[in-house]
Design an enzyme around this catalytic site. Structure first.
Site, PDB file in Angstrom:
ATOM      1  CG  ASP A 166      -7.187  -4.578   3.856  1.00  0.00           C
ATOM      2  OD1 ASP A 166      -8.211  -4.564   4.563  1.00  0.00           O
ATOM      3  OD2 ASP A 166      -7.018  -3.809   2.893  1.00  0.00           O
ATOM      4  CE  LYS A 172       1.183 -17.827  -3.209  1.00  0.00           C
ATOM      5  NZ  LYS A 172       0.484 -19.121  -3.064  1.00  0.00           N
ATOM      6  CG  ASP A 203     -12.191  -6.733   6.020  1.00  0.00           C
ATOM      7  OD1 ASP A 203     -12.198  -6.231   7.164  1.00  0.00           O
ATOM      8  OD2 ASP A 203     -12.085  -6.050   4.992  1.00  0.00           O
ATOM      9  CG  ASP A 218      -2.358 -19.968  -1.434  1.00  0.00           C
ATOM     10  OD1 ASP A 218      -1.615 -19.894  -0.440  1.00  0.00           O
ATOM     11  OD2 ASP A 218      -2.011 -20.534  -2.490  1.00  0.00           O
ATOM     12  CE1 TYR A 237      -3.304  -2.711   0.058  1.00  0.00           C
ATOM     13  CE2 TYR A 237      -3.661  -2.348   2.393  1.00  0.00           C
ATOM     14  CZ  TYR A 237      -3.967  -3.014   1.231  1.00  0.00           C
ATOM     15  OH  TYR A 237      -4.935  -3.985   1.242  1.00  0.00           O
TER      16      TYR A 237
END
Length: 363
Positions: A251, A195, A255, A227, A145
């Protein structure tokens, strides 16, 4: 003699003042039961600050927060201010600058399925029956970000856009320490999400997390690809204690954790800096459609107070007392309208009164 603490209280907009009032009732109960010296000062923030001062984050509010040991934040925003320029709107003009000003680099989002609320969980009944109690620790100020370069260039078939994932060693070390310290106050297990089979930033992330783990031999460490983690949260969320995540992965997973609890009205959030100073707030929004009706669920705001006590004031017993009082109320069938499903519901004020009384009594 007990230490003196000072809290900056920023109720904000929408349901913020209503649910904040309930958290302050609970704070009074904590003061009495645990003989804690806690004072508060109230400041405008968000839309109400625009109305009263012409800016969503007045200088007096920032200065007041600088003098406090922690910030207890309500919620900001609403239709009244949505047509202002983006940088002047309550959300972008208040909360983001506060995070930047106080260098709040870590975000803690607990997600718990409470006994008696299994029907709200969207997972299969046999999975929900096992319950879960997860803390998602997300790095807030680094990663894709904020990494440079980023942008768009070219035209036609050669037009492209790009972002850059960047993490420095110190950024990974400090967020990892937050996760391990948090795990010590819980069930002593950290699952680090990356990852590392593809991304260089994740390879470094995993190496550094392994290094930090050596100083926490009492905490179990596992690694999981992002994943797989998204699938495992659906398959068996009870396997997780603390999730340690980069900005992007946190993020996503925070959620997802919130969604599987079934109720945003139950979810608190904490954002901390390196000195332990924090901003504590409900994960949900200002809900202007129900503001002023005395029907909002105040539990997320009250749990935000519990996080404040645990992380900024190091008052773990008081935080646990709040959590136990909430458990007791829910186990006894006390519900606000969002949880009642046609059954009798209590008001915002009544829920606050009940939880405060249970804190005062002890469970």
């Amino acid at each position: 003699m007990s230490k003196n603490y000072h809290i900056a209280v920023l109720p904000g907009d929408g349901i913020g003042p209503e649910v904040m009032a309930q958290a302050l009732k609970v704070m009074d109960a904590v003061r009495s039961r645990f003989d804690m010296r806690i004072t508060t000062s109230h400041y405008d923030v968000g839309g109400i600050a625009i109305d009263n001062h012409g800016h969503p984050l007045p200088k007096a509010t920032v200065e007041g927060c600088e003098q406090a040991d922690a910030i207890l934040f309500g919620s900001v925003g609403g239709p009244k201010w949505e047509n202002l320029p983006p940088e002047s709107q309550p959300e972008r003009g208040a909360l983001l600058p506060l995070r930047k000003h106080f260098k709040l680099f870590s975000n803690l989002r607990p997600a718990k399925l409470y006994q008696g609320l299994e029907a709200f969980c969207p997972l299969r009944a046999d999975i929900a029956a096992n319950g879960f109690d997860i803390l998602c620790v997300r790095e807030l100020t680094g990663g894709i970000y904020f990494g440079q370069p980023k942008g768009r260039e070219g035209s036609g078939q050669y037009e492209k856009a790009f972002d850059t994932e960047v993490y420095h060693r110190f950024e990974i070390e400090r967020i990892a320490r937050i996760a391990f310290e948090s795990a010590r106050k819980r069930r002593r297990k950290v699952t680090s999400i990356d990852k590392a089979n593809v991304l260089q930033s994740s390879i470094l992330w995993r190496e550094i997390v392994n290094d930090v783990a050596k100083t926490y031999p009492d905490v179990e460490l596992a690694h999981m690809y992002i994943d797989n983690a998204t699938m495992q949260l659906i398959k068996d969320p009870s396997q997780f204690d603390v999730l340690l995540c980069s900005n992007l992965f946190g993020d996503i997973l925070s959620d997802e954790c919130a969604m599987i609890t079934g109720s945003m009205g139950m979810l608190p959030s904490a954002s901390l800096n390196e000195q332990g100073f924090g901003l504590y707030e409900p994960a949900g929004g200002s809900a202007p459609d129900i503001a002023g009706k005395n029907i909002a669920n105040p539990i997320a705001q009250i749990l935000s107070l519990a996080l404040l006590l645990r992380y900024s004031l190091d008052a773990n017993d008081a935080a646990t007392a709040i959590e136990q009082a909430i458990n007791r109320a829910l186990e006894e069938g006390v519900r606000t309208g969002d949880l009642a499903r046609g059954a009798a519901a209590v008001s915002t004020d009544e829920m606050g009164d009940i939880i405060a009384r249970y804190v005062a009594e002890g469970v």
